[in-house]
Design a protein around this motif. Structure first.
Motif, PDB file in Angstrom:
ATOM      1  N   SER A 297       0.802  -1.229   0.000  1.00 46.91           N
ATOM      2  CA  SER A 297       0.000   0.000   0.000  1.00 46.91           C
ATOM      3  C   SER A 297       0.831   1.275   0.000  1.00 46.91           C
ATOM      4  CB  SER A 297      -0.948   0.002   1.200  1.00 46.91           C
ATOM      5  OG  SER A 297      -0.199   0.013   2.402  1.00 46.91           O
ATOM      6  N   SER A 298       2.164   1.159   0.055  1.00 49.03           N
ATOM      7  CA  SER A 298       3.002   2.349  -0.056  1.00 49.03           C
ATOM      8  C   SER A 298       3.155   2.785  -1.508  1.00 49.03           C
ATOM      9  CB  SER A 298       4.381   2.104   0.562  1.00 49.03           C
ATOM     10  OG  SER A 298       5.138   1.199  -0.236  1.00 49.03           O
ATOM     11  N   LEU A 299       2.652   1.964  -2.447  1.00 52.64           N
ATOM     12  CA  LEU A 299       2.774   2.258  -3.875  1.00 52.64           C
ATOM     13  C   LEU A 299       1.436   2.658  -4.476  1.00 52.64           C
ATOM     14  CD1 LEU A 299       4.988  -0.726  -5.041  1.00 52.64           C
ATOM     15  CD2 LEU A 299       5.705   1.605  -4.552  1.00 52.64           C
ATOM     16  N   SER A 300       1.524   3.497  -5.482  1.00 58.26           N
ATOM     17  CA  SER A 300       0.359   3.912  -6.253  1.00 58.26           C
ATOM     18  C   SER A 300       0.682   3.695  -7.723  1.00 58.26           C
ATOM     19  CB  SER A 300       0.075   5.388  -5.973  1.00 58.26           C
ATOM     20  OG  SER A 300      -0.974   5.850  -6.778  1.00 58.26           O
TER      21      SER A 300
ATOM     22  N   GLY B 129      -4.403  -6.653  -5.442  1.00 60.27           N
ATOM     23  CA  GLY B 129      -4.327  -7.823  -4.583  1.00 60.27           C
ATOM     24  C   GLY B 129      -3.117  -7.800  -3.660  1.00 60.27           C
ATOM     25  N   HIS B 130      -2.114  -7.048  -4.045  1.00 59.74           N
ATOM     26  CA  HIS B 130      -0.916  -6.875  -3.213  1.00 59.74           C
ATOM     27  C   HIS B 130      -0.990  -5.599  -2.377  1.00 59.74           C
ATOM     28  CE1 HIS B 130       1.548 -10.208  -4.662  1.00 59.74           C
ATOM     29  NE2 HIS B 130       1.034  -9.976  -5.854  1.00 59.74           N
ATOM     30  N   GLY B 131      -2.123  -4.897  -2.459  1.00 56.20           N
ATOM     31  CA  GLY B 131      -2.299  -3.690  -1.669  1.00 56.20           C
ATOM     32  C   GLY B 131      -1.964  -2.395  -2.371  1.00 56.20           C
ATOM     33  N   VAL B 132      -1.457  -2.478  -3.613  1.00 57.12           N
ATOM     34  CA  VAL B 132      -1.110  -1.276  -4.360  1.00 57.12           C
ATOM     35  C   VAL B 132      -2.371  -0.466  -4.632  1.00 57.12           C
ATOM     36  CG1 VAL B 132      -0.127  -0.407  -6.529  1.00 57.12           C
ATOM     37  CG2 VAL B 132       0.882  -2.406  -5.414  1.00 57.12           C
ATOM     38  N   ARG B 133      -2.288   0.856  -4.442  1.00 53.86           N
ATOM     39  CA  ARG B 133      -3.407   1.751  -4.739  1.00 53.86           C
ATOM     40  C   ARG B 133      -3.434   1.986  -6.249  1.00 53.86           C
ATOM     41  NH1 ARG B 133      -1.348   6.371  -1.807  1.00 53.86           N
ATOM     42  NH2 ARG B 133       0.564   5.180  -1.867  1.00 53.86           N
TER      43      ARG B 133
ATOM     44  N   ALA C 251      -6.582  13.587 -15.600  1.00 52.10           N
ATOM     45  CA  ALA C 251      -6.656  12.245 -15.020  1.00 52.10           C
ATOM     46  C   ALA C 251      -5.538  12.022 -14.007  1.00 52.10           C
ATOM     47  CB  ALA C 251      -6.596  11.191 -16.125  1.00 52.10           C
ATOM     48  N   PHE C 252      -4.321  12.463 -14.329  1.00 51.84           N
ATOM     49  CA  PHE C 252      -3.223  12.327 -13.368  1.00 51.84           C
ATOM     50  C   PHE C 252      -3.495  13.150 -12.113  1.00 51.84           C
ATOM     51  CE2 PHE C 252      -0.461  10.456 -16.677  1.00 51.84           C
ATOM     52  CZ  PHE C 252       0.084   9.425 -15.924  1.00 51.84           C
ATOM     53  N   ALA C 253      -4.055  14.335 -12.270  1.00 52.71           N
ATOM     54  CA  ALA C 253      -4.383  15.160 -11.100  1.00 52.71           C
ATOM     55  C   ALA C 253      -5.409  14.441 -10.216  1.00 52.71           C
ATOM     56  CB  ALA C 253      -4.906  16.520 -11.548  1.00 52.71           C
ATOM     57  N   LYS C 254      -6.433  13.846 -10.833  1.00 51.06           N
ATOM     58  CA  LYS C 254      -7.449  13.120 -10.070  1.00 51.06           C
ATOM     59  C   LYS C 254      -6.841  11.899  -9.380  1.00 51.06           C
ATOM     60  CE  LYS C 254     -11.865  10.691 -10.596  1.00 51.06           C
ATOM     61  NZ  LYS C 254     -12.925  10.294 -11.535  1.00 51.06           N
ATOM     62  N   ALA C 255      -6.025  11.146 -10.109  1.00 51.19           N
ATOM     63  CA  ALA C 255      -5.402   9.950  -9.547  1.00 51.19           C
ATOM     64  C   ALA C 255      -4.484  10.311  -8.384  1.00 51.19           C
ATOM     65  CB  ALA C 255      -4.625   9.207 -10.635  1.00 51.19           C
ATOM     66  N   ARG C 256      -3.686  11.370  -8.534  1.00 54.11           N
ATOM     67  CA  ARG C 256      -2.765  11.777  -7.473  1.00 54.11           C
ATOM     68  C   ARG C 256      -3.505  12.298  -6.255  1.00 54.11           C
ATOM     69  NH1 ARG C 256       1.097  14.470 -11.930  1.00 54.11           N
ATOM     70  NH2 ARG C 256       2.193  12.549 -12.500  1.00 54.11           N
ATOM     71  N   ALA C 257      -4.624  12.969  -6.471  1.00 53.75           N
ATOM     72  CA  ALA C 257      -5.409  13.460  -5.341  1.00 53.75           C
ATOM     73  C   ALA C 257      -5.975  12.293  -4.531  1.00 53.75           C
ATOM     74  CB  ALA C 257      -6.540  14.355  -5.844  1.00 53.75           C
ATOM     75  N   ALA C 258      -6.322  11.207  -5.230  1.00 51.31           N
ATOM     76  CA  ALA C 258      -6.907  10.051  -4.559  1.00 51.31           C
ATOM     77  C   ALA C 258      -5.860   9.104  -3.965  1.00 51.31           C
ATOM     78  CB  ALA C 258      -7.791   9.265  -5.545  1.00 51.31           C
TER      79      ALA C 258
END
Length: 80
Positions: free
Chosen positions: A5-8, A28-32, A68-75
């Protein structure tokens, strides 16, 4: 690489096919995950299933990609 979960991650074409499979595996490995795709119906459904974010984006449009990158980074924070 440690997947947790430390990765996006951003997955283009993430609403179906190989992109969806990659998104499922990473999540499945916790990646956002952030799913970039044109298919909002499938993308929203899969993002909800994975606890990710869906970004409707035409990757040939600089403006849509930037939004899209702005939305993804905000989330999810900075992708890698």
């Amino acid at each position: 690489m440690q997947l947790d979960s430390s990765l996006s991650a951003v997955i283009t074409g993430g609403a179906s096919g190989l992109g969806a499979a990659a998104a499922r595996r990473l999540a499945g490995h916790g990646v956002r995950v952030a799913l970039f795709d044109l298919n909002a119906e499938l993308g929203e459904k899969l993002a909800a299933e994975l606890g990710g974010v869906f970004c409707k984006v035409n990757v040939t449009s600089d403006e849509e990609v930037d939004a899209a990158f702005a939305k993804a980074r905000a989330a999810n924070g900075q992708e890698r």
